[in-house]
Design an enzyme around this catalytic site. Structure first.
Site, PDB file in Angstrom:
ATOM      1  N   TRP A   2       0.819  -1.215   0.000  1.00 36.79           N
ATOM      2  CA  TRP A   2       0.000   0.000   0.000  1.00 36.79           C
ATOM      3  C   TRP A   2       0.848   1.258   0.000  1.00 36.79           C
ATOM      4  O   TRP A   2       0.611   2.172  -0.782  1.00 36.79           O
ATOM      5  CB  TRP A   2      -1.006   0.000   1.151  1.00 36.79           C
ATOM      6  CG  TRP A   2      -2.083  -1.013   0.907  1.00 36.79           C
ATOM      7  CD1 TRP A   2      -2.349  -2.130   1.650  1.00 36.79           C
ATOM      8  CD2 TRP A   2      -3.033  -1.031  -0.185  1.00 36.79           C
ATOM      9  NE1 TRP A   2      -3.389  -2.830   1.080  1.00 36.79           N
ATOM     10  CE2 TRP A   2      -3.819  -2.193  -0.026  1.00 36.79           C
ATOM     11  CE3 TRP A   2      -3.273  -0.207  -1.274  1.00 36.79           C
ATOM     12  CZ2 TRP A   2      -4.852  -2.522  -0.922  1.00 36.79           C
ATOM     13  CZ3 TRP A   2      -4.286  -0.538  -2.167  1.00 36.79           C
ATOM     14  CH2 TRP A   2      -5.065  -1.681  -1.990  1.00 36.79           C
ATOM     15  N   ASP A  59      -1.938   6.505   6.326  1.00 37.75           N
ATOM     16  CA  ASP A  59      -3.032   5.676   5.806  1.00 37.75           C
ATOM     17  C   ASP A  59      -3.322   4.626   6.880  1.00 37.75           C
ATOM     18  O   ASP A  59      -2.505   3.736   7.124  1.00 37.75           O
ATOM     19  CB  ASP A  59      -2.590   5.017   4.499  1.00 37.75           C
ATOM     20  CG  ASP A  59      -3.624   4.028   3.942  1.00 37.75           C
ATOM     21  OD1 ASP A  59      -4.658   3.797   4.603  1.00 37.75           O
ATOM     22  OD2 ASP A  59      -3.383   3.481   2.844  1.00 37.75           O
ATOM     23  N   LYS A  78     -12.841  -1.642   5.705  1.00 34.46           N
ATOM     24  CA  LYS A  78     -12.078  -2.633   6.455  1.00 34.46           C
ATOM     25  C   LYS A  78     -12.630  -2.744   7.873  1.00 34.46           C
ATOM     26  O   LYS A  78     -13.041  -3.803   8.305  1.00 34.46           O
ATOM     27  CB  LYS A  78     -10.593  -2.258   6.505  1.00 34.46           C
ATOM     28  CG  LYS A  78      -9.978  -1.888   5.159  1.00 34.46           C
ATOM     29  CD  LYS A  78      -9.841  -3.073   4.222  1.00 34.46           C
ATOM     30  CE  LYS A  78      -9.556  -2.692   2.774  1.00 34.46           C
ATOM     31  NZ  LYS A  78      -8.318  -1.978   2.517  1.00 34.46           N
TER      32      LYS A  78
HETATM   33  C1  LIG Z   1      -7.769  -1.425   1.208  1.00 39.00           C
HETATM   34  C2  LIG Z   1      -6.670  -0.432   1.374  1.00 39.00           C
HETATM   35  C3  LIG Z   1      -6.474   0.621   0.469  1.00 39.00           C
HETATM   36  C4  LIG Z   1      -7.275   0.761  -0.812  1.00 39.00           C
HETATM   37  O1  LIG Z   1      -8.501   1.245  -0.606  1.00 39.00           O
HETATM   38  P1  LIG Z   1      -9.520   1.498  -1.830  1.00 39.00           P
HETATM   39  O2  LIG Z   1     -10.743   1.894  -1.089  1.00 39.00           O
HETATM   40  O3  LIG Z   1      -9.650   0.215  -2.584  1.00 39.00           O
HETATM   41  O4  LIG Z   1      -8.966   2.586  -2.660  1.00 39.00           O
HETATM   42  C5  LIG Z   1      -5.462   1.531   0.720  1.00 39.00           C
HETATM   43  N1  LIG Z   1      -4.671   1.407   1.804  1.00 39.00           N
HETATM   44  C6  LIG Z   1      -4.826   0.402   2.681  1.00 39.00           C
HETATM   45  C7  LIG Z   1      -3.918   0.319   3.862  1.00 39.00           C
HETATM   46  C8  LIG Z   1      -5.827  -0.547   2.491  1.00 39.00           C
HETATM   47  O5  LIG Z   1      -5.978  -1.551   3.389  1.00 39.00           O
END
Ligand SMILES: *Cc1c(COP(=O)(O)O)cnc(C)c1O
Length: 365
Positions: free
Chosen positions: A102, A177, A201
Site C-alpha cells: 500500500w 493511511d 475494512k
Molecule cells: C484497502 C486499502 C487501500 C485501498 O482502498 P480502496 O478503497 O480500494 O482505494 C489503501 N490502503 C490500505 C492500507 C488498504 O488496506
C-alpha cells in the site's frame, strides 16, 4: 439463514447487530416513512445522522478540536492522489516510508504531483518489518511525511506511533493511511497532520473514506485539485459540498454506536489483542503453519500464514468453506492464506478458525 465466519480483508464483516438494525430501518427510518438511502442529504433527518456519526467518531478517537473530520469518497487509492494535491504545496517534495504494497502504491501515485523522497523502506526484508524512527532520513523541507501504519496485504503493523518530534522534525506534518486498523487501537491524533482510511475494512461499507485533518493544513490545495477533493471546500461544507455516500455514512454511524456499546476503543483493543494472541500463538506452536512477519511488527488485523506443505492449500480452503470459514485465501502477491480479524470478528470466530487449523493439521500432519 446461516451466517459463516468471514475473514475477508475488505469489504469485510460487519457486526451482526448493525446489519439487523439496518434491516429493520431499511424501509422506514425512525417513523419518517422512507429509508436512509432515499433521503435528501440536505434533509434534517440525514443531517442529524451525519452529525451524530461525526460526534461519535470524534469521541471514540478523542479527536482534538483543531482537527476536522471529513466524510469523503475515492477510497484509500483516491487519497493517494488527493493528499499530494492538497498538501504538496509549492515546493512539491514529500517523504514516504515504504513498508509494503500500500505505501509502495502511495509513493508511486505521489510522483505524478511532485518529488518523492523515500525516507525509509523495508523492501530488503521483503516487507516483513518496519524501519524504526531512527532510520528515517527526511529531506530538507518536505511538505509532509507519509506512512501506512498497517499494511493490509503483508500483515505488517507499526509497533509504534510515528512521531516526528522524536527525530527533531515535529514541524513536518505526519500523514498516515490507517485504512485497515483505524479504531482497532488508540491513536494519538495530535501526533499527525492527517489520517485517512477507507471505511470498508474496520468501519462500514465501501464508498466512504474518513479523513481527519488538522485545520492549519486546509487551504493549501493545488489549483488543479478537483473542488470535491479540496479538503478546505469539503470542510467548509460539512462534507456536503457534493452528495456524500449517505448510506455508507449511516452504517458507519451505527458501527460507531456499536463500538461505544462495546466499551469504546480501549475495550475493542483488548479484544483484538486476545484474538491476535490466540491465532499467532496457535500458528507459532503448530509446526504445520507459519507466519513470516517480524514478531514485533505483526498486524493484529491481518494475519497472513502459510501451510508448510503448500500442496495442501486447495484442500485447506475447501475444508474451511465446509466448516463455515470463508475468504481465507491469501492476497495474490503474497500467496498462502490470510485471516483478517477486524473489530467485527468476535473471539468466537477466531476460536472456530483455530479449531479448524488444529483439526486440519491433525488430519494431514
Ligand atoms: C484497502 C486499502 C487501500 C485501498 O482502498 P480502496 O478503497 O480500494 O482505494 C489503501 N490502503 C490500505 C492500507 C488498504 O488496506
Amino acid at each position: 439463514m446461516s451466517r459463516v465466519w468471514n475473514f475477508s480483508a475488505g469489504p469485510a464483516a460487519l457486526p451482526e447487530e448493525v446489519l439487523r438494525q439496518a434491516a429493520e430501518e431499511m424501509l422506514d427510518w425512525h417513523g419518517v416513512g422512507i429509508g436512509v438511502m432515499e433521503m435528501s442529504h440536505r434533509s434534517k433527518e440525514f443531517v442529524s445522522i451525519v452529525e451524530q456519526a461525526e460526534a461519535d467518531l470524534r469521541e471514540l478517537m478523542a479527536v482534538p478540536a483543531n482537527y476536522r473530520i471529513l466524510f469523503m469518497q475515492g477510497g484509500g487509492l483516491g487519497e493517494n492522489a488527493i493528499v499530494p494535491l492538497n498538501l504538496m504545496g509549492e515546493h512539491k517534495v514529500a517523504d514516504y516510508v515504504v513498508t509494503g504494497s500500500w505505501s509502495a502504491k502511495s509513493q508511486k501515485e505521489a510522483r505524478k504531483y511532485g518529488t518523492v523522497n523515500i525516507a525509509a523502506t523495508s523492501e530488503a526484508s521483503g516487507y516483513t518489518t518496519v524501519p524504526s524512527m531512527a532510520q528515517w532520513k527526511l529531506s530538507a523541507d518536505p511538505a509532509y511525511v507519509f506512512a501506512c501504519t498497517n499494511e493490509t496485504i503483508g500483515g505488517v503493523e507499526y509497533p509504534f506511533e510515528p512521531d516526528l518530534t522524536q527525530i527533531g522534525r515535529g514541524e513536518v506534518p505526519m500523514v498516515a493511511d490507517v485504512s485497515s486498523h483505524i479504531l482497532s487501537r488508540p491513536f494519538d491524533v495530535s501526533k499527525y497532520g492527517l489520517l485517512f482510511g477507507g471505511a470498508q475494512k474496520n468501519i462500514g461499507p465501501a464508498g466512504l473514506t474518513i479523513v481527519i485533518v488538522r485545520e492549519d493544513l486546509l487551504g493549501k490545495a493545488s489549483p488543479h485539485c478537483p473542488s470535491a477533493f479540496d479538503y478546505k471546500t469539503v470542510a467548509e461544507h460539512g462534507s456536503m459540498y457534493n452528495t456524500p455516500p449517505t448510506y455508507a455514512i449511516y452504517i458507519a454511524g451505527l458501527v460507531f454506536q456499536w463500538l461505544k456499546r462495546q466499551g469504546g476503543v480501549p475495550a475493542i483493543e483488548a479484544q483484538n489483542i486476545a484474538k491476535a494472541n490466540l491465532l499467532y500463538g496457535y500458528l507459532d506452536g503448530s509446526g504445520f503453519y507459519e507466519n513470516r512477519v517480524d514478531r514485533a511488527c505483526r498486524s493484529r488485523m491481518n494475519v497472513p500464514f502459510f501451510l508448510k506443505d503448500e500442496s495442501l492449500n486447495d484442500a485447506f480452503l475447501a475444508g474451511a468453506r465446509e466448516a463455515g470459514l470463508v475468504q481465507l485465501k491469501g492476497h495474490k502477491t503474497v500467496g498462502g492464506m490470510r485471516a483478517s480479524i477486524y473489530n467485527a470478528m468476535p473471539l468466537q470466530g477466531v476460536q472456530a478458525l483455530v479449531d479448524y487449523l488444529r483439526d486440519f493439521a491433525a488430519r494431514h500432519g
